[in-house]
Motif scaffolding. Structure first.
Motif, short mmCIF file in Angstrom:
data_model
loop_
_atom_site.label_atom_id
_atom_site.label_comp_id
_atom_site.label_asym_id
_atom_site.label_seq_id
_atom_site.Cartn_x
_atom_site.Cartn_y
_atom_site.Cartn_z
N VAL A 1 29.46 -41.95 14.47
CA VAL A 1 29.67 -41.49 13.08
C VAL A 1 28.20 -41.74 12.24
O VAL A 1 27.32 -42.67 12.82
N GLN A 2 28.35 -41.34 11.14
CA GLN A 2 26.44 -41.45 10.66
C GLN A 2 26.57 -41.20 9.05
O GLN A 2 27.54 -40.13 8.50
N LEU A 3 25.96 -42.55 8.03
CA LEU A 3 25.94 -42.30 7.03
C LEU A 3 24.25 -42.46 6.14
O LEU A 3 23.69 -43.17 7.07
N TYR A 93 19.24 -50.03 -2.41
CA TYR A 93 20.75 -49.69 -2.72
C TYR A 93 21.81 -48.81 -0.71
O TYR A 93 21.52 -48.22 0.04
N TYR A 94 22.50 -49.36 -0.38
CA TYR A 94 24.01 -48.93 0.62
C TYR A 94 24.84 -48.35 0.28
O TYR A 94 25.43 -48.49 -0.46
N CYS A 95 25.22 -47.24 1.26
CA CYS A 95 26.52 -46.84 1.06
C CYS A 95 26.97 -47.39 2.50
O CYS A 95 26.80 -47.44 3.54
N ALA A 96 28.72 -47.58 2.18
CA ALA A 96 29.54 -47.97 3.47
C ALA A 96 30.90 -47.07 3.58
O ALA A 96 31.14 -46.92 2.37
N ALA A 97 31.80 -48.09 4.29
CA ALA A 97 32.68 -46.19 4.91
C ALA A 97 33.85 -47.98 5.00
O ALA A 97 33.57 -48.34 6.52
N ILE A 98 34.92 -47.26 5.26
CA ILE A 98 35.86 -48.04 5.60
C ILE A 98 37.09 -47.66 5.30
O ILE A 98 38.17 -46.64 4.62
N ARG A 99 37.89 -47.39 6.30
CA ARG A 99 38.99 -47.01 6.89
C ARG A 99 39.96 -47.73 5.91
O ARG A 99 40.29 -48.80 5.89
N VAL A 100 41.05 -46.25 5.13
CA VAL A 100 42.02 -47.49 4.24
C VAL A 100 43.58 -46.51 4.56
O VAL A 100 43.29 -45.40 4.92
N ASP A 114 33.46 -50.85 7.43
CA ASP A 114 33.60 -49.74 8.98
C ASP A 114 32.61 -49.54 9.29
O ASP A 114 31.70 -49.72 10.18
N TYR A 115 31.84 -48.50 8.50
CA TYR A 115 30.50 -47.91 8.64
C TYR A 115 29.14 -48.17 7.69
O TYR A 115 29.46 -48.25 6.27
N TRP A 116 28.10 -49.19 8.19
CA TRP A 116 26.69 -48.86 6.89
C TRP A 116 26.14 -47.76 7.30
O TRP A 116 25.12 -47.37 8.31
N GLY A 117 25.05 -47.14 6.09
CA GLY A 117 23.60 -46.47 5.89
C GLY A 117 22.42 -46.45 6.20
O GLY A 117 22.63 -48.05 5.79
#
Length: 126
Positions: A1-3, A93-100, A114-117
């Motif tokens: 996984v990559q952001l 500024y950061y982006c992040a992802a979460i399984r919904v 779950d994941y951070w850039g």
């Protein structure tokens, strides 16, 4: 996984920037995406959130009406369009992802992601 976040820079107050966060390694549509920021000496705070489908968006009161979050499913990229920038918007500024699994009904707390850039610096000058 990559952001991979990009698009930060130096801008004058009242100007605009568009941040990008390119996602890979997961099914983009299954994940809500969030934007966060951390100013010097302050805690990281949530700025915006967009649902997995992109159909729902939520914003912090401080940016409502000025920032717009969107998803491009063809590019697996989430954007943060920032208009009418103010000095107070200066931050990393950061982006992040979460399984919904269900609906997204508001800004999601950062500790649930779950994941951070990596961050991208935004500096607004007067």
């Amino acid at each position: 996984v990559q952001l991979q976040a990009s698009g930060g820079g130096l801008v004058q107050a009242g100007g605009s920037l568009r941040l990008s966060c390119a996602a890979s390694g997961f099914t983009f549509g299954y994940y809500a995406m969030g934007w966060f920021r951390q100013a010097p000496g302050k805690e990281r705070e949530g700025v915006a959130c967009i649902s997995g489908s992109g159909g729902s968006t939520y914003y912090a009161d401080s940016v409502k009406g000025r920032f717009t979050v969107s998803k491009d499913f063809a590019k697996n990229t989430v954007y943060l369009q920032m208009n009418s920038l103010q000095r107070e918007d200066t931050a990393v500024y950061y982006c992040a992802a979460i399984r919904v699994q269900g609906r997204v009904v508001g800004l999601i707390p950062q500790d649930e992601y779950d994941y951070w850039g990596q961050g991208t610096q935004v500096t607004v000058s007067s």
